[in-house]
Design a protein around this motif. Structure first.
Motif, PDB file in Angstrom:
ATOM      1  N   ARG A   1       0.824  -1.197   0.000  1.00  0.00           N
ATOM      2  CA  ARG A   1       0.000   0.000   0.000  1.00  0.00           C
ATOM      3  C   ARG A   1       0.864   1.255   0.000  1.00  0.00           C
ATOM      4  NH1 ARG A   1      -4.509   0.146   4.446  1.00  0.00           N
ATOM      5  NH2 ARG A   1      -5.851  -0.530   2.757  1.00  0.00           N
ATOM      6  N   CYS A   2       0.385   2.278  -0.712  1.00  0.00           N
ATOM      7  CA  CYS A   2       1.060   3.567  -0.675  1.00  0.00           C
ATOM      8  C   CYS A   2       0.384   4.436   0.386  1.00  0.00           C
ATOM      9  CB  CYS A   2       1.000   4.268  -2.027  1.00  0.00           C
ATOM     10  SG  CYS A   2       1.712   5.932  -1.905  1.00  0.00           S
ATOM     11  N   PHE A   3       1.124   4.767   1.424  1.00  0.00           N
ATOM     12  CA  PHE A   3       0.540   5.510   2.549  1.00  0.00           C
ATOM     13  C   PHE A   3       0.375   6.998   2.241  1.00  0.00           C
ATOM     14  CE2 PHE A   3       2.810   1.845   4.377  1.00  0.00           C
ATOM     15  CZ  PHE A   3       1.694   1.146   4.806  1.00  0.00           C
ATOM     16  N   THR A   4       1.179   7.484   1.319  1.00  0.00           N
ATOM     17  CA  THR A   4       1.017   8.879   0.915  1.00  0.00           C
ATOM     18  C   THR A   4      -0.277   9.027   0.113  1.00  0.00           C
ATOM     19  OG1 THR A   4       3.412   9.102   0.859  1.00  0.00           O
ATOM     20  CG2 THR A   4       2.151  10.832  -0.201  1.00  0.00           C
ATOM     21  N   ALA A   5      -0.507   8.113  -0.814  1.00  0.00           N
ATOM     22  CA  ALA A   5      -1.759   8.131  -1.583  1.00  0.00           C
ATOM     23  C   ALA A   5      -2.955   7.940  -0.650  1.00  0.00           C
ATOM     24  CB  ALA A   5      -1.739   7.041  -2.650  1.00  0.00           C
ATOM     25  N   ARG A   6      -2.809   7.068   0.342  1.00  0.00           N
ATOM     26  CA  ARG A   6      -3.891   6.841   1.314  1.00  0.00           C
ATOM     27  C   ARG A   6      -4.177   8.126   2.084  1.00  0.00           C
ATOM     28  NH1 ARG A   6      -6.331   2.688   4.323  1.00  0.00           N
ATOM     29  NH2 ARG A   6      -6.445   2.986   6.578  1.00  0.00           N
ATOM     30  N   TYR A   7      -3.138   8.813   2.480  1.00  0.00           N
ATOM     31  CA  TYR A   7      -3.318  10.071   3.200  1.00  0.00           C
ATOM     32  C   TYR A   7      -4.055  11.084   2.318  1.00  0.00           C
ATOM     33  CZ  TYR A   7      -2.138  14.721   4.912  1.00  0.00           C
ATOM     34  OH  TYR A   7      -2.211  16.026   5.309  1.00  0.00           O
ATOM     35  N   ARG A   8      -3.726  11.077   1.018  1.00  0.00           N
ATOM     36  CA  ARG A   8      -4.355  12.018   0.095  1.00  0.00           C
ATOM     37  C   ARG A   8      -5.710  11.535  -0.423  1.00  0.00           C
ATOM     38  NH1 ARG A   8      -0.701  16.256  -1.972  1.00  0.00           N
ATOM     39  NH2 ARG A   8      -2.106  16.225  -3.730  1.00  0.00           N
ATOM     40  N   ASN A   9      -6.094  10.331  -0.004  1.00  0.00           N
ATOM     41  CA  ASN A   9      -7.363   9.768  -0.460  1.00  0.00           C
ATOM     42  C   ASN A   9      -7.427   9.559  -1.960  1.00  0.00           C
ATOM     43  OD1 ASN A   9      -9.185   8.996   1.541  1.00  0.00           O
ATOM     44  ND2 ASN A   9      -9.438  11.142   2.143  1.00  0.00           N
ATOM     45  N   VAL A  10      -6.326   9.166  -2.547  1.00  0.00           N
ATOM     46  CA  VAL A  10      -6.328   8.821  -3.973  1.00  0.00           C
ATOM     47  C   VAL A  10      -5.826   7.381  -4.115  1.00  0.00           C
ATOM     48  CG1 VAL A  10      -6.014  11.168  -4.823  1.00  0.00           C
ATOM     49  CG2 VAL A  10      -3.998   9.777  -4.336  1.00  0.00           C
ATOM     50  N   PRO A  11      -6.296   6.668  -5.169  1.00  0.00           N
ATOM     51  CA  PRO A  11      -5.813   5.295  -5.351  1.00  0.00           C
ATOM     52  C   PRO A  11      -4.328   5.281  -5.730  1.00  0.00           C
ATOM     53  CG  PRO A  11      -7.531   5.849  -6.973  1.00  0.00           C
ATOM     54  CD  PRO A  11      -7.253   7.080  -6.186  1.00  0.00           C
ATOM     55  N   LYS A  12      -3.666   4.196  -5.319  1.00  0.00           N
ATOM     56  CA  LYS A  12      -2.230   4.063  -5.614  1.00  0.00           C
ATOM     57  C   LYS A  12      -1.956   4.155  -7.122  1.00  0.00           C
ATOM     58  CE  LYS A  12       1.433   0.609  -4.941  1.00  0.00           C
ATOM     59  NZ  LYS A  12       1.635  -0.825  -4.657  1.00  0.00           N
ATOM     60  N   ASP A  13      -2.835   3.524  -7.909  1.00  0.00           N
ATOM     61  CA  ASP A  13      -2.603   3.514  -9.351  1.00  0.00           C
ATOM     62  C   ASP A  13      -2.860   4.871  -9.999  1.00  0.00           C
ATOM     63  OD1 ASP A  13      -1.690   0.965  -9.456  1.00  0.00           O
ATOM     64  OD2 ASP A  13      -3.631   0.061  -9.905  1.00  0.00           O
ATOM     65  N   ASN A  14      -3.416   5.790  -9.235  1.00  0.00           N
ATOM     66  CA  ASN A  14      -3.642   7.126  -9.760  1.00  0.00           C
ATOM     67  C   ASN A  14      -3.142   8.138  -8.727  1.00  0.00           C
ATOM     68  OD1 ASN A  14      -4.545   9.171 -11.385  1.00  0.00           O
ATOM     69  ND2 ASN A  14      -6.661   9.063 -10.655  1.00  0.00           N
ATOM     70  N   CYS A  15      -1.899   7.954  -8.310  1.00  0.00           N
ATOM     71  CA  CYS A  15      -1.388   8.682  -7.144  1.00  0.00           C
ATOM     72  C   CYS A  15      -0.970  10.110  -7.475  1.00  0.00           C
ATOM     73  CB  CYS A  15      -0.210   7.929  -6.537  1.00  0.00           C
ATOM     74  SG  CYS A  15       1.258   7.946  -7.585  1.00  0.00           S
ATOM     75  N   GLU A  16      -0.937  10.437  -8.750  1.00  0.00           N
ATOM     76  CA  GLU A  16      -0.518  11.780  -9.187  1.00  0.00           C
ATOM     77  C   GLU A  16       0.872  12.132  -8.663  1.00  0.00           C
ATOM     78  OE1 GLU A  16      -3.789  13.872  -7.558  1.00  0.00           O
ATOM     79  OE2 GLU A  16      -5.197  13.146  -9.062  1.00  0.00           O
ATOM     80  N   PHE A  17       1.648  11.099  -8.346  1.00  0.00           N
ATOM     81  CA  PHE A  17       3.040  11.291  -7.888  1.00  0.00           C
ATOM     82  C   PHE A  17       3.121  12.293  -6.742  1.00  0.00           C
ATOM     83  CE2 PHE A  17       2.799  10.465 -12.496  1.00  0.00           C
ATOM     84  CZ  PHE A  17       3.276   9.163 -12.473  1.00  0.00           C
ATOM     85  N   CYS A  18       2.124  12.192  -5.837  1.00  0.00           N
ATOM     86  CA  CYS A  18       1.994  13.210  -4.793  1.00  0.00           C
ATOM     87  C   CYS A  18       3.160  13.205  -3.807  1.00  0.00           C
ATOM     88  CB  CYS A  18       0.655  13.079  -4.071  1.00  0.00           C
ATOM     89  SG  CYS A  18       0.303  11.423  -3.452  1.00  0.00           S
ATOM     90  N   CYS A  19       3.985  12.143  -3.791  1.00  0.00           N
ATOM     91  CA  CYS A  19       5.146  12.129  -2.890  1.00  0.00           C
ATOM     92  C   CYS A  19       6.050  13.339  -3.129  1.00  0.00           C
ATOM     93  CB  CYS A  19       5.970  10.860  -3.090  1.00  0.00           C
ATOM     94  SG  CYS A  19       5.232   9.395  -2.371  1.00  0.00           S
ATOM     95  N   ILE A  20       6.000  13.870  -4.340  1.00  0.00           N
ATOM     96  CA  ILE A  20       6.894  14.971  -4.678  1.00  0.00           C
ATOM     97  C   ILE A  20       6.591  16.221  -3.844  1.00  0.00           C
ATOM     98  CG2 ILE A  20       5.650  16.160  -6.551  1.00  0.00           C
ATOM     99  CD1 ILE A  20       8.396  15.682  -8.167  1.00  0.00           C
ATOM    100  N   GLU A  21       5.401  16.247  -3.261  1.00  0.00           N
ATOM    101  CA  GLU A  21       5.041  17.398  -2.419  1.00  0.00           C
ATOM    102  C   GLU A  21       5.570  17.271  -0.996  1.00  0.00           C
ATOM    103  OE1 GLU A  21       0.859  18.314  -2.646  1.00  0.00           O
ATOM    104  OE2 GLU A  21       0.821  17.605  -4.726  1.00  0.00           O
ATOM    105  N   TYR A  22       6.160  16.123  -0.680  1.00  0.00           N
ATOM    106  CA  TYR A  22       6.636  15.899   0.702  1.00  0.00           C
ATOM    107  C   TYR A  22       8.115  15.515   0.684  1.00  0.00           C
ATOM    108  CZ  TYR A  22       1.582  15.621   1.054  1.00  0.00           C
ATOM    109  OH  TYR A  22       0.241  15.887   0.946  1.00  0.00           O
ATOM    110  N   PRO A  23       8.992  16.492   0.516  1.00  0.00           N
ATOM    111  CA  PRO A  23      10.415  16.179   0.307  1.00  0.00           C
ATOM    112  C   PRO A  23      11.101  15.516   1.499  1.00  0.00           C
ATOM    113  CG  PRO A  23      10.067  18.555   0.544  1.00  0.00           C
ATOM    114  CD  PRO A  23       8.721  17.933   0.420  1.00  0.00           C
ATOM    115  N   ASP A  24      10.483  15.553   2.672  1.00  0.00           N
ATOM    116  CA  ASP A  24      11.020  14.796   3.804  1.00  0.00           C
ATOM    117  C   ASP A  24       9.968  13.848   4.362  1.00  0.00           C
ATOM    118  OD1 ASP A  24      13.776  15.724   4.191  1.00  0.00           O
ATOM    119  OD2 ASP A  24      12.846  17.681   4.516  1.00  0.00           O
ATOM    120  N   GLY A  25       9.007  13.447   3.529  1.00  0.00           N
ATOM    121  CA  GLY A  25       7.961  12.545   3.972  1.00  0.00           C
ATOM    122  C   GLY A  25       6.900  13.262   4.799  1.00  0.00           C
TER     123      GLY A  25
END
Lengths: 297, 367
Positions: free
Chosen positions: A178-202
């Motif tokens: 599971r992708c916990f960043t996608a879960r936090y953002r309420n988006v599916p992992k397969d459509n995560c919009e690469f949101c990790c890029i907004e959290y440079p230190d997690g």
């Protein structure tokens, strides 16, 4: 002992990555690990970009190792792994047994990262015979186990083996489907919009009482507190550690490197805060990882 | 490996009345895929072993007392005499016995793990389930006729990793971590050099097994080092004005309102604060239940399905084993029209953590 810079565990924009390594190039680092170890969907940098960075860093006198993914699930991930293992030039850090298999089959020397489970001499020997020439101790092990292991390794004449200890940064503690960043953002992992890029230190995870517990980083869970073994360097030296790993953070990494370098040279470090976070060193003392103990060395 | 005598097979046939099940146990990998999957059930104690055997397990798995196995619980697991008794009980009824020595020994503990492997071999178990390459190497060298299964704690999620374990240690089977989607399991199965076993029912580890150190970060014990996750010795319950609190080594894992059902504070299932949002940041308390996937798992060539829960009661083991036996038999009789009976699923849900179940990572949308 020498300092190494571990792979960037987070997802940073391409230009930030290039800027980061341009700054690191002039610092007293022996080895720099490059590449994506957490999520195969993070493609700001392609393999060619990493190789370009490797070339620049080698020109500055750094040894460069290509790091590989820790959790491999899809054929496309194995394909990328094969490309990295076949790079023909640079040493590779295996973070999964798939990489160990591919590298040993080709008779290539390799490094094992902290997610390869090496807890006893038999495993050290097994992997040494498969071509491992450097290993990073699993993060949950401590000084006492390491000391016993390295004594045994000495007696077993694993002469060319280098030992590296993860000594600074949020600790990589777990990998999941599971992708916990996608879960936090309420988006599916397969459509995560690469949101990790907004959290440079997690993303920090706190208890309901505000204790820093964990850090979410895509499919990876890191410690909430920063592991810091800067006071343990004399003991490491005595045990026979060769390399001290510092794990990249977005801000202030140069200060971290300088501080560890000063400690290594026996100088009193500049009084600068390393990071605005709690620190821990429990694992080194065989205690819960989140604990902080006063140094005994 | 111990081969079953014809007499024992006949006894077992009489006992279960499941011809398909028996032929599966005797069948090689080729037939296995289209025939019947082995039902591998947990035995945390002799009564649980008996419950599993009596209710239709194809194999049971157990561990020795202490830190050598991944379910170290006070009062659970086997000493040598109990293990011998359990093996006899199972084998007399045509059920295979697997021994889990699947934690990672450190230098100071090595001798204990080595003794455990020798004991398993001397007891004549049908296979050893191991994770550590040192344990696998020792077993392969010292007891070459002992079949080896790579434990889920071995953390192999792809066929290249399996190739390494097969070539270096001659493993016969691997248990896949609970992180792969069904399509990914199928892909691994297509290229795997060994038999595959997957988790079918029970507690849901959300992290890839064998590489999760969350427990030792908060306490001083982890599945790898001691076979313990969120160990009971570190748990504390406290009634407060804000509600019932569960703590692990003093860290607040969850706080329950009067109308909420409290669960064991497994740390990855706690309610935490992420940027001001309070929720199950990693996973809800829920269990894995893959009854509906039985036909697909058969079709893609999975040889065995595992029921988690050596820490569970004999009554639990009996009920889960019975339902899964029924379901596997129904799927074997008529794979094309297999549908889990509603009664099976509701019974299993009642037995589950949080009384909810999921098919977990097998379905991509859960990830």
């Amino acid at each position: 002992m020498n300092l190494t810079l571990g792979p960037i565990l987070y997802f940073w924009p391409k230009q930030d990555v290039f800027n980061f390594y341009a700054e690191m190039a002039d610092l007293p680092l022996d080895t720099v690990y490059l590449g994506e170890t957490v999520c195969s969907k993070r493609r700001e940098l392609k393999l060619d970009h990493w190789l370009e960075l490797a070339k620049d860093l080698r020109a500055c006198g750094k040894r460069v190792v290509l790091s590989t993914l820790a959790l491999l699930e899809a054929e496309s991930e194995l394909k990328m792994l094969r490309r990295i293992c076949n790079n023909g030039e640079l040493l590779v850090e295996a973070n999964d047994m798939a990489a160990v298999q591919l590298l040993s089959e080709q008779g290539l020397p390799f490094v094992t990262g902290p997610s390869i489970n090496i807890y006893n001499l038999r495993v050290l020997k097994q992997l040494y015979n498969s071509g491992m020439r450097r290993w990073v101790m699993p993060v949950e092990l401590g000084a006492e186990t390491l000391q016993q292991l390295l004594q045994q390794a000495d007696e077993a004449r694993l002469a060319e083996l280098e030992t590296e200890v993860f000594a600074y940064g949020c600790l990589p503690l777990a990998y999941a489907a599971r992708c916990f960043t996608a879960r936090y953002r309420n988006v599916p992992k397969d459509n995560c919009e690469f949101c990790c890029i907004e959290y440079p230190d997690g993303i920090p995870v706190r208890s309901q009482e505000g204790a820093e517990l964990f850090t979410l980083n895509g499919i990876q869970t890191l410690s909430g507190e920063h592991y810091n073994l800067e006071h343990e360097l004399p003991r490491m030296q005595q045990i026979g550690v060769d390399l001290v790993r510092l794990s990249p953070q977005r801000e202030g990494m140069a200060e971290v490197v300088k501080r560890f370098d000063q400690r290594l040279r026996g100088e009193a470090p500049d009084s600068i805060a390393l990071v605005n976070s709690q620190q821990c060193n429990g694992y080194w003392y065989g205690k819960p990882g989140m604990d902080w103990l006063e140094s005994s060395s | 490996m111990h081969t079953r005598s014809g007499n024992v097979v006949a006894q077992a046939f009489h006992y279960f009345g499941h011809l398909t099940f028996l032929s599966a146990a005797a069948a090689g990998r080729r037939e296995g895929s289209e025939c019947c999957m082995e039902l591998v059930c947990p035995a945390g104690s002799f009564p649980a072993l008996k419950a599993a055997v009596d209710n239709g397990a194809g194999a049971v798995y157990f561990g020795f007392r202490g830190a050598t196995n991944a379910r170290q619980f006070i009062g659970l697991n086997f000493d040598e005499a109990k293990a011998a008794k359990g093996i006899r009980y199972a084998r007399d009824r045509g059920v295979r016995v697997l021994c889990a020595i699947n934690t990672y020994p450190q230098p100071q503990g090595w001798a204990q793990w080595q003794r455990a492997v020798d004991m398993a071999a001397d007891l004549g178990v049908d296979a050893l389930i191991a994770a550590d390459m040192g344990v696998l190497g020792y077993a392969a060298e010292r007891h070459p006729s002992l079949a080896l299964h790579l434990s889920v704690q071995g953390s192999a999620t792809n066929y290249e990793a399996l190739n390494y374990y097969q070539r270096q240690f001659g493993i016969k089977r691997a248990v896949l971590p609970r992180v792969l989607s069904l399509a990914q399991v199928e892909h691994v199965a297509k290229h795997s050099p060994v038999e595959l076993e997957v988790f079918a029912f029970g507690s849901l580890c959300i992290m890839v097994e064998g590489r999760c150190y969350l427990s030792s970060y908060l306490t001083d014990e982890s599945p790898n080092t001691c076979g313990a996750c969120s160990p009971a010795k570190a748990v504390r319950w406290q009634e407060t004005e804000q509600g019932l609190e569960s703590r692990l080594n003093e860290v607040l894992i969850d706080r329950y309102g009067a109308d909420e059902k409290a669960g064991y504070p497994t740390l990855c299932k706690g309610r935490f604060d992420v940027e001001g949002n309070l929720y199950h940041a990693l996973e809800e308390p829920t269990s894995l239940n893959t009854l509906e996937l039985i036909p697909q798992l058969r079709r893609i060539g999975i040889q065995a399905v595992k029921i988690e829960g050596r820490q569970r009661s004999p009554a639990y083991v009996a009920q889960v084993t019975r339902i899964w036996r029924e379901a596997l038999d129904a799927a074997a009789r008529d794979p094309d029209n297999f549908q889990p009976q509603p009664a099976w699923n509701s019974s299993l849900s009642e037995l589950s953590e949080g009384t909810t179940t999921t098919i977990g990572a097998y379905h991509r949308s859960w990830q």
